[in-house]
Design an enzyme around this catalytic site. Structure first.
Site, PDB file in Angstrom:
ATOM      1  N   CYS A  34      -6.419  -4.973   5.166  1.00 34.65           N
ATOM      2  CA  CYS A  34      -4.973  -5.161   5.238  1.00 34.65           C
ATOM      3  C   CYS A  34      -4.188  -3.858   5.238  1.00 34.65           C
ATOM      4  O   CYS A  34      -2.960  -3.887   5.396  1.00 34.65           O
ATOM      5  CB  CYS A  34      -4.516  -6.047   4.081  1.00 34.65           C
ATOM      6  SG  CYS A  34      -5.318  -7.658   4.064  1.00 34.65           S
ATOM      7  N   HIS A  69       3.996  -4.310  -0.303  1.00 33.33           N
ATOM      8  CA  HIS A  69       2.948  -5.144   0.273  1.00 33.33           C
ATOM      9  C   HIS A  69       3.332  -6.608   0.073  1.00 33.33           C
ATOM     10  O   HIS A  69       3.259  -7.407   1.006  1.00 33.33           O
ATOM     11  CB  HIS A  69       1.602  -4.827  -0.379  1.00 33.33           C
ATOM     12  CG  HIS A  69       0.462  -5.555   0.240  1.00 33.33           C
ATOM     13  ND1 HIS A  69       0.038  -5.306   1.515  1.00 33.33           N
ATOM     14  CD2 HIS A  69      -0.351  -6.537  -0.241  1.00 33.33           C
ATOM     15  CE1 HIS A  69      -0.996  -6.088   1.801  1.00 33.33           C
ATOM     16  NE2 HIS A  69      -1.238  -6.853   0.755  1.00 33.33           N
ATOM     17  N   GLU A  86       1.495  -4.149  -7.823  1.00 34.61           N
ATOM     18  CA  GLU A  86       2.304  -3.112  -7.190  1.00 34.61           C
ATOM     19  C   GLU A  86       3.614  -2.874  -7.923  1.00 34.61           C
ATOM     20  O   GLU A  86       4.148  -1.757  -7.879  1.00 34.61           O
ATOM     21  CB  GLU A  86       2.524  -3.384  -5.712  1.00 34.61           C
ATOM     22  CG  GLU A  86       3.266  -4.607  -5.324  1.00 34.61           C
ATOM     23  CD  GLU A  86       3.459  -4.674  -3.791  1.00 34.61           C
ATOM     24  OE1 GLU A  86       3.650  -3.598  -3.178  1.00 34.61           O
ATOM     25  OE2 GLU A  86       3.406  -5.777  -3.247  1.00 34.61           O
ATOM     26  N   LYS A 141       6.800 -10.051   4.310  1.00 34.72           N
ATOM     27  CA  LYS A 141       5.797 -11.120   4.425  1.00 34.72           C
ATOM     28  C   LYS A 141       6.378 -12.461   4.046  1.00 34.72           C
ATOM     29  O   LYS A 141       5.822 -13.509   4.389  1.00 34.72           O
ATOM     30  CB  LYS A 141       4.573 -10.798   3.556  1.00 34.72           C
ATOM     31  CG  LYS A 141       3.744  -9.623   4.034  1.00 34.72           C
ATOM     32  CD  LYS A 141       2.506  -9.446   3.170  1.00 34.72           C
ATOM     33  CE  LYS A 141       1.678  -8.244   3.596  1.00 34.72           C
ATOM     34  NZ  LYS A 141       2.329  -6.954   3.297  1.00 34.72           N
ATOM     35  N   HIS A 149       1.369 -12.802   6.396  1.00 32.90           N
ATOM     36  CA  HIS A 149       0.474 -11.650   6.227  1.00 32.90           C
ATOM     37  C   HIS A 149      -0.481 -11.608   7.420  1.00 32.90           C
ATOM     38  O   HIS A 149      -1.433 -12.371   7.491  1.00 32.90           O
ATOM     39  CB  HIS A 149      -0.296 -11.797   4.918  1.00 32.90           C
ATOM     40  CG  HIS A 149      -1.062 -10.576   4.529  1.00 32.90           C
ATOM     41  ND1 HIS A 149      -1.267  -9.512   5.380  1.00 32.90           N
ATOM     42  CD2 HIS A 149      -1.697 -10.244   3.370  1.00 32.90           C
ATOM     43  CE1 HIS A 149      -1.975  -8.586   4.772  1.00 32.90           C
ATOM     44  NE2 HIS A 149      -2.245  -9.007   3.552  1.00 32.90           N
ATOM     45  N   PHE A 178      -8.103  -6.022   0.656  1.00 30.29           N
ATOM     46  CA  PHE A 178      -9.371  -6.425   0.064  1.00 30.29           C
ATOM     47  C   PHE A 178     -10.379  -5.285   0.225  1.00 30.29           C
ATOM     48  O   PHE A 178     -10.447  -4.627   1.259  1.00 30.29           O
ATOM     49  CB  PHE A 178      -9.900  -7.677   0.752  1.00 30.29           C
ATOM     50  CG  PHE A 178      -9.150  -8.943   0.396  1.00 30.29           C
ATOM     51  CD1 PHE A 178      -8.216  -8.969  -0.632  1.00 30.29           C
ATOM     52  CD2 PHE A 178      -9.377 -10.123   1.092  1.00 30.29           C
ATOM     53  CE1 PHE A 178      -7.540 -10.121  -0.958  1.00 30.29           C
ATOM     54  CE2 PHE A 178      -8.689 -11.290   0.772  1.00 30.29           C
ATOM     55  CZ  PHE A 178      -7.780 -11.286  -0.248  1.00 30.29           C
TER      56      PHE A 178
END
Length: 422
Positions: free
Chosen positions: A169, A309, A320, A341, A346, A405
């Site tokens: 990502c 994110h 975050e 997002k 995403h 990930f």
């Protein structure tokens, strides 16, 4: 003297908006593009919502041979690259083609075509031994993700370094970081840098269902992605592409190019901890932010906006938030943060490119895109997340972050050239 890198062109294919103008209009309206999946019958799946692109390849300018040859993700990339090149005013034929590079971020390759063609060669998955006689001539292209980077290079007529960056990502941001370094080190003068993804397929949905990463909020698709909200329960898959034209600053100025922003800093880290798990203190993301700001020769207090994110998972949003506080200190509490997002889902490897484009547009127009669907803030997420509505605000320095990930953490700093510490 370090060569400086600026953005001079943008191109976008996104859920809810094909082209930069439609994309920006959607984001600033705070409108969600998430809906019940239409690409396939999602009835058997736990999560049945996604942010799909209303994309007609013929209407987007692709010819019949391109439509047949290119995977959906590659189609997105080519279309966004053509828009970015036109926006930049670049005439590739007037440049030394060996001084133009390409980088492309992507996480899951040509998933759409591979899954479709597997069903053909296996006769609907009924045959264990597949029959190559039924394979399309371009099947090998679909099997090798780097074929998309090749298509991007052909689109731009670029004969310099070409690279596919696949770091989950964070792929989109990392592709921009790699492109920046190519220009800084003098290998090229320009890079057509992008990110693309078309992951809305049964196999991708099954993978995310297996780890319960996607939301089961199927009865309310439009509001399913809700980063930093107390009631969030998983991410929403998306798709799309963004291409950015990066140039050496003085070269861009000599040709009178419009400059959106400078890429002033970039850094990445890995938590070496867990495939999907994140440490609650946000240390690795904070370190990436710190290093990127140091490279930009900026202080935390110089940051005007953070593009988060913001995946709409509890672990990420808290991780975050902690990283922003760790890196920016008290300034984190007065710095607007938002996650797009909430509107476009995403899109895995593509999202970093789409977010970087949104940051450049935020600086261009003096408007911060909102975090849609944020009605009940998580008490552990106590920053200013620009809820529900766009906000007019001049921004001279922006941080965009990604978390992937595998433990990948990336930070990109955009600044007005006159404000950059460089």
């Amino acid at each position: 003297m370090t060569r400086r890198v600026v953005i001079t062109g943008l191109g976008v294919v996104a859920p809810g908006g094909i082209g930069v103008k439609a994309y920006w209009d959607m984001l600033t309206a705070g409108r969600s593009a998430t809906r019940t999946i239409t690409h396939f019958d999602a009835a058997p799946f736990r999560s049945r919502v996604a942010a799909e692109c209303d994309f007609d390849p013929e209407a987007a300018g692709l010819d019949p041979q391109e439509i047949r040859r290119l995977d959906r993700a590659a189609q997105f990339s080519v279309v966004s690259a053509r828009e970015a090149l036109a926006d930049s005013g670049v005439e590739p034929d007037t440049y030394d083609s060996t001084r133009i590079g390409t980088t492309l971020g992507n996480a899951v390759g040509c998933t759409t075509s591979l899954e479709r063609e597997y069903l053909v060669v296996s006769n609907g998955a009924r045959k264990w031994t597949v029959d190559h006689e039924y394979a399309v001539p371009d099947l090998y292209r679909h099997f090798v993700p780097s074929s998309m980077a090749g298509e991007l290079a052909w689109t731009a007529g670029a004969e310099g370094p070409a690279a596919m960056v696949s770091t989950g990502c964070t792929s989109g941001l990392d592709a921009l970081g790699h492109a920046t370094e190519l220009i800084r080190e003098g290998s090229v003068d320009m890079v057509v840098a992008g990110a693309t993804e078309a992951p809305i397929t049964p196999i991708t949905s099954a993978c995310f269902d297996a780890i319960h990463a996607t939301t089961p909020r199927n009865d309310d698709p439009e509001h399913a992605s809700r980063p930093f909200d107390r009631t969030r329960n998983g991410l929403v898959l998306g798709e799309g592409a963004a291409t950015l034209i990066l140039e050496e600053l003085e070269s861009a100025r000599r040709r009178g190019a419009h400059i959106y922003a400078e890429i002033a800093g970039f850094a990445s880290r890995c938590n070496a901890h867990h495939m999907t798990g994140l440490k609650p203190d946000g240390r690795e993301m904070a370190e990436a932010i710190d290093v990127a700001l140091a490279e930009a020769r900026m202080n935390p207090s110089d940051v005007d906006y953070i593009n988060a994110h913001g995946s709409s998972t509890r672990m990420n949003d808290r991780h975050e938030t902690a990283a922003f506080k760790r890196s920016l200190g008290h300034h984190a509490y007065t710095t607007p943060v938002s996650s797009i997002k909430s509107m476009i889902g995403h899109s895995l490897g593509a999202i970093g490119g789409l977010e970087a484009a949104a940051c450049a547009l935020a600086m261009e127009h003096g408007v911060l895109p909102p975090t849609a669907n944020l009605h009940e803030r998580d008490p552990d997420c106590d920053l200013d997340y620009v809820p529900l509505h766009a906000r007019e605000q001049r921004t001279d320095a922006v941080v965009s972050v990604g978390s992937g990930f595998g433990g990948f953490q990336t930070a990109l700093v955009l600044a007005r050239p006159e404000r950059s510490g460089r």
